[in-house]
Motif scaffolding. Sequence first.
Motif, PDB file in Angstrom:
ATOM      1  N   SER A   1      33.447  33.412  48.681  1.00 38.66           N
ATOM      2  CA  SER A   1      34.567  34.219  49.161  1.00 38.66           C
ATOM      3  C   SER A   1      34.581  35.551  48.416  1.00 38.66           C
ATOM      4  N   GLY A   2      35.392  36.495  48.903  1.00 36.52           N
ATOM      5  CA  GLY A   2      35.496  37.782  48.235  1.00 36.52           C
ATOM      6  C   GLY A   2      35.976  37.655  46.800  1.00 36.52           C
TER       7      GLY A   2
ATOM      8  N   SER B   1      46.564  37.702  48.443  1.00 37.01           N
ATOM      9  CA  SER B   1      46.774  36.389  47.821  1.00 37.01           C
ATOM     10  C   SER B   1      45.776  36.122  46.693  1.00 37.01           C
ATOM     11  N   ILE B   2      44.640  36.811  46.706  1.00 38.75           N
ATOM     12  CA  ILE B   2      43.603  36.598  45.702  1.00 38.75           C
ATOM     13  C   ILE B   2      43.697  37.607  44.567  1.00 38.75           C
ATOM     14  N   GLN B   3      44.321  38.747  44.834  1.00 41.62           N
ATOM     15  CA  GLN B   3      44.365  39.820  43.842  1.00 41.62           C
ATOM     16  C   GLN B   3      44.973  39.362  42.521  1.00 41.62           C
ATOM     17  N   ALA B   4      46.104  38.659  42.591  1.00 41.45           N
ATOM     18  CA  ALA B   4      46.786  38.232  41.364  1.00 41.45           C
ATOM     19  C   ALA B   4      45.902  37.293  40.543  1.00 41.45           C
ATOM     20  N   GLU B   5      45.137  36.421  41.209  1.00 41.61           N
ATOM     21  CA  GLU B   5      44.249  35.505  40.497  1.00 41.61           C
ATOM     22  C   GLU B   5      43.202  36.266  39.688  1.00 41.61           C
ATOM     23  N   VAL B   6      42.613  37.292  40.299  1.00 46.99           N
ATOM     24  CA  VAL B   6      41.580  38.073  39.611  1.00 46.99           C
ATOM     25  C   VAL B   6      42.186  38.887  38.464  1.00 46.99           C
ATOM     26  N   LEU B   7      43.366  39.456  38.689  1.00 49.93           N
ATOM     27  CA  LEU B   7      44.029  40.211  37.624  1.00 49.93           C
ATOM     28  C   LEU B   7      44.393  39.303  36.451  1.00 49.93           C
TER      29      LEU B   7
END
Length: 246
Positions: A142-143, A174-180
């Motif tokens: 996934s991205g 929805s994925i941005q916070a996980e990466v941050l």
Amino acid sequence: MSEIEIEGLSVSYGEGRGQRQVVQGADIAVEKGECFGLVGESGSGKSTILRAAMGLAPQWQGRIEIAGVDARKGPRPAFLRKVQMVFQDPYASLHPRLLIGEAIAEPMRVNRLPRVAERTVELLEAIGLTAAHRYRYPHELSGGQRQRVAIARALALDPEVLLLDEPTSALDVSIQAEVLNLLNKLRAERGLTYLIVSHDLAVISHMCSRLAVMKEGRIVETLGREELTTGAAAEAYTRDLIAASR
């Protein structure tokens, strides 16, 4: 001495009458372990500063020193052991025909580091993936997973500084916070220093203790997180930028 010292940085593209100055006299100092943000509209010169630091913008004047190594005069291998960059598009930054494990291991093999296989697995686990992901190609992820791999690859040489160019803008919200959150965790665990570019003030507020605001190639103001949160900026441009993000 600060971990990142940028003094009088000016960057130009083109030649002769077609030459265009995209960064003008930028001064930035980032302390060890700090996360410092660069914000501004598209074309304001934010990413160009990171590219100049990594040697990807050939026409620049001024001084850039990171982790004690001069970006222009210092030995290039030593510089790249100290500082690495994570780009905006994780798919473009990973070779489509290289297995994930090979992509992470490549910098370690080039630099003849020991325990390459073991360190590859350790890095995968540090970013929340598993040893089995070594045998997948970028298009099979996934991205968010691809960006995690790009982060692991940047960490392969155990650098002290990461330059982050819009690291979550290509990802679903929805994925941005996980990466941050992963980036914050890695900074705390490894004592890393970040210089992060983003057009998203919410990202900068979440990540950074201080930030510089850029307009038309110039730094117009430097703020702390509290001033960003309360909107207590000195410059009208900065106040407009904060208001537009709410």
